[in-house]
Design a protein around this motif. Sequence first.
Motif, PDB file in Angstrom:
ATOM      1  N   ILE A  12      42.470 -52.570  51.838  1.00  0.00           N
ATOM      2  CA  ILE A  12      42.734 -53.118  50.511  1.00  0.00           C
ATOM      3  C   ILE A  12      42.814 -51.954  49.532  1.00  0.00           C
ATOM      4  O   ILE A  12      42.011 -51.021  49.596  1.00  0.00           O
ATOM      5  CB  ILE A  12      41.655 -54.139  50.074  1.00  0.00           C
ATOM      6  N   GLU A  13      43.812 -51.991  48.650  1.00  0.00           N
ATOM      7  CA  GLU A  13      44.004 -50.932  47.668  1.00  0.00           C
ATOM      8  C   GLU A  13      44.410 -51.553  46.333  1.00  0.00           C
ATOM      9  O   GLU A  13      45.222 -52.483  46.304  1.00  0.00           O
ATOM     10  CB  GLU A  13      45.115 -49.960  48.107  1.00  0.00           C
ATOM     11  N   GLN A  14      43.855 -51.022  45.262  1.00  0.00           N
ATOM     12  CA  GLN A  14      44.323 -51.439  43.942  1.00  0.00           C
ATOM     13  C   GLN A  14      45.679 -50.785  43.673  1.00  0.00           C
ATOM     14  O   GLN A  14      45.864 -49.596  43.921  1.00  0.00           O
ATOM     15  CB  GLN A  14      43.325 -51.056  42.854  1.00  0.00           C
ATOM     16  N   ILE A  15      46.614 -51.572  43.181  1.00  0.00           N
ATOM     17  CA  ILE A  15      47.983 -51.093  42.973  1.00  0.00           C
ATOM     18  C   ILE A  15      48.053 -50.220  41.719  1.00  0.00           C
ATOM     19  O   ILE A  15      47.713 -50.683  40.624  1.00  0.00           O
ATOM     20  CB  ILE A  15      48.958 -52.284  42.856  1.00  0.00           C
ATOM     21  N   LYS A  16      48.488 -48.968  41.909  1.00  0.00           N
ATOM     22  CA  LYS A  16      48.599 -48.026  40.795  1.00  0.00           C
ATOM     23  C   LYS A  16      49.892 -47.218  40.935  1.00  0.00           C
ATOM     24  O   LYS A  16      50.343 -46.935  42.049  1.00  0.00           O
ATOM     25  CB  LYS A  16      47.398 -47.083  40.750  1.00  0.00           C
ATOM     26  N   GLU A  17      50.453 -46.830  39.808  1.00  0.00           N
ATOM     27  CA  GLU A  17      51.726 -46.125  39.802  1.00  0.00           C
ATOM     28  C   GLU A  17      51.680 -44.799  40.552  1.00  0.00           C
ATOM     29  O   GLU A  17      52.698 -44.338  41.079  1.00  0.00           O
ATOM     30  CB  GLU A  17      52.173 -45.861  38.350  1.00  0.00           C
ATOM     31  N   ASN A  37      61.761 -56.963  53.558  1.00  0.00           N
ATOM     32  CA  ASN A  37      62.010 -57.513  52.230  1.00  0.00           C
ATOM     33  C   ASN A  37      60.673 -57.885  51.618  1.00  0.00           C
ATOM     34  O   ASN A  37      59.915 -58.660  52.204  1.00  0.00           O
ATOM     35  CB  ASN A  37      62.915 -58.744  52.307  1.00  0.00           C
ATOM     36  N   PHE A  38      60.372 -57.337  50.450  1.00  0.00           N
ATOM     37  CA  PHE A  38      59.060 -57.575  49.862  1.00  0.00           C
ATOM     38  C   PHE A  38      58.875 -59.030  49.456  1.00  0.00           C
ATOM     39  O   PHE A  38      59.699 -59.620  48.766  1.00  0.00           O
ATOM     40  CB  PHE A  38      58.839 -56.673  48.642  1.00  0.00           C
ATOM     41  N   GLN A  39      57.769 -59.591  49.925  1.00  0.00           N
ATOM     42  CA  GLN A  39      57.286 -60.898  49.487  1.00  0.00           C
ATOM     43  C   GLN A  39      55.822 -60.700  49.110  1.00  0.00           C
ATOM     44  O   GLN A  39      55.202 -59.719  49.495  1.00  0.00           O
ATOM     45  CB  GLN A  39      57.411 -61.942  50.605  1.00  0.00           C
ATOM     46  N   HIS A  40      55.253 -61.652  48.417  1.00  0.00           N
ATOM     47  CA  HIS A  40      53.848 -61.492  48.040  1.00  0.00           C
ATOM     48  C   HIS A  40      52.897 -61.740  49.211  1.00  0.00           C
ATOM     49  O   HIS A  40      51.735 -61.331  49.161  1.00  0.00           O
ATOM     50  CB  HIS A  40      53.505 -62.404  46.857  1.00  0.00           C
ATOM     51  N   ASP A  63      63.493 -52.357  43.443  1.00  0.00           N
ATOM     52  CA  ASP A  63      62.801 -53.548  42.963  1.00  0.00           C
ATOM     53  C   ASP A  63      61.439 -53.650  43.655  1.00  0.00           C
ATOM     54  O   ASP A  63      61.331 -53.481  44.866  1.00  0.00           O
ATOM     55  CB  ASP A  63      63.639 -54.813  43.221  1.00  0.00           C
ATOM     56  N   HIS A  64      60.417 -53.876  42.870  1.00  0.00           N
ATOM     57  CA  HIS A  64      59.038 -53.924  43.380  1.00  0.00           C
ATOM     58  C   HIS A  64      58.683 -52.639  44.140  1.00  0.00           C
ATOM     59  O   HIS A  64      57.961 -52.676  45.140  1.00  0.00           O
ATOM     60  CB  HIS A  64      58.831 -55.134  44.302  1.00  0.00           C
ATOM     61  N   GLN A  90      54.879 -51.888  44.649  1.00  0.00           N
ATOM     62  CA  GLN A  90      54.295 -52.831  45.620  1.00  0.00           C
ATOM     63  C   GLN A  90      54.740 -52.504  47.041  1.00  0.00           C
ATOM     64  O   GLN A  90      53.949 -52.561  47.982  1.00  0.00           O
ATOM     65  CB  GLN A  90      54.672 -54.271  45.275  1.00  0.00           C
ATOM     66  N   ARG A  91      56.023 -52.174  47.198  1.00  0.00           N
ATOM     67  CA  ARG A  91      56.536 -51.831  48.536  1.00  0.00           C
ATOM     68  C   ARG A  91      55.807 -50.622  49.109  1.00  0.00           C
ATOM     69  O   ARG A  91      55.465 -50.582  50.297  1.00  0.00           O
ATOM     70  CB  ARG A  91      58.035 -51.535  48.464  1.00  0.00           C
ATOM     71  N   LEU A  92      55.581 -49.624  48.263  1.00  0.00           N
ATOM     72  CA  LEU A  92      54.874 -48.431  48.728  1.00  0.00           C
ATOM     73  C   LEU A  92      53.449 -48.764  49.148  1.00  0.00           C
ATOM     74  O   LEU A  92      52.943 -48.238  50.153  1.00  0.00           O
ATOM     75  CB  LEU A  92      54.882 -47.364  47.642  1.00  0.00           C
ATOM     76  N   TYR A  93      52.818 -49.657  48.416  1.00  0.00           N
ATOM     77  CA  TYR A  93      51.456 -50.049  48.793  1.00  0.00           C
ATOM     78  C   TYR A  93      51.440 -50.897  50.061  1.00  0.00           C
ATOM     79  O   TYR A  93      50.491 -50.821  50.849  1.00  0.00           O
ATOM     80  CB  TYR A  93      50.752 -50.771  47.645  1.00  0.00           C
TER      81      TYR A  93
END
Length: 212
Positions: A112-117, A175-178, A138-139, A142-145
């Motif tokens: 688990i990781e907090q999403i940061k730029e 394809n990124f999904q949540h 796009d996203h 998030q994709r990198l995380y």
Amino acid sequence: MAIAYRQQIDDDTEFALWRIEETAEDLYKQLQLDDTEKAYTKKLSKSKRYLHWLGTRVLLRKMLGTDDYIDAKVDSHGKPYLVNQPYHISLSHSFDYAAVMISKTRPVGIDIEQIKEKVERIAHKFLSQRELDFIADDHKIQRLYVCWCAKEAVYKCYGQKEVSFADNISLQSFNFQHHDVLQAKLHKGNVDIDYEVGYMQYEDYMIGYVKG
């Protein structure tokens, strides 16, 4: 606080998240620790790492549903295991959350990781050029995380040191999904293992999880 999120993967595999809102003293009171563990917690003092260590152990206790002492050790590769319980385990934490995954039949890994730029600045360290090329704009963060958490989960599931995220763990384009899955492969020497890795965004955190 109670478990914040819980997901059953199959009949004997699940993971859960615990939002750490308690004080260290409150968490400590919920645990049974041996002398070695008590000495270890004193070294951690009152840092966030101390809360994380306590939080993962409290969550593990809740998931196993026992008030008995849980003998959890770490092997020579840093992988946690249970001495007297028939479960494979994986532990993770980030800022306000602890995460635990358990399975009766197969090794598991969770991250688990907090999403940061800032992840964008280090992406080249854990992704191959092929993987960098399929990260769409796009996203993008998030994709990198997703990629980082997926590789970390695979690494934890495999459970041995000296694995390069960029060179030994490869991901297929996704394809990124949540909340979805992606395909991963660990290749090192004569080791060649395929994984289907689940991932999900929970608030401003990303979670990757896998069963071996």
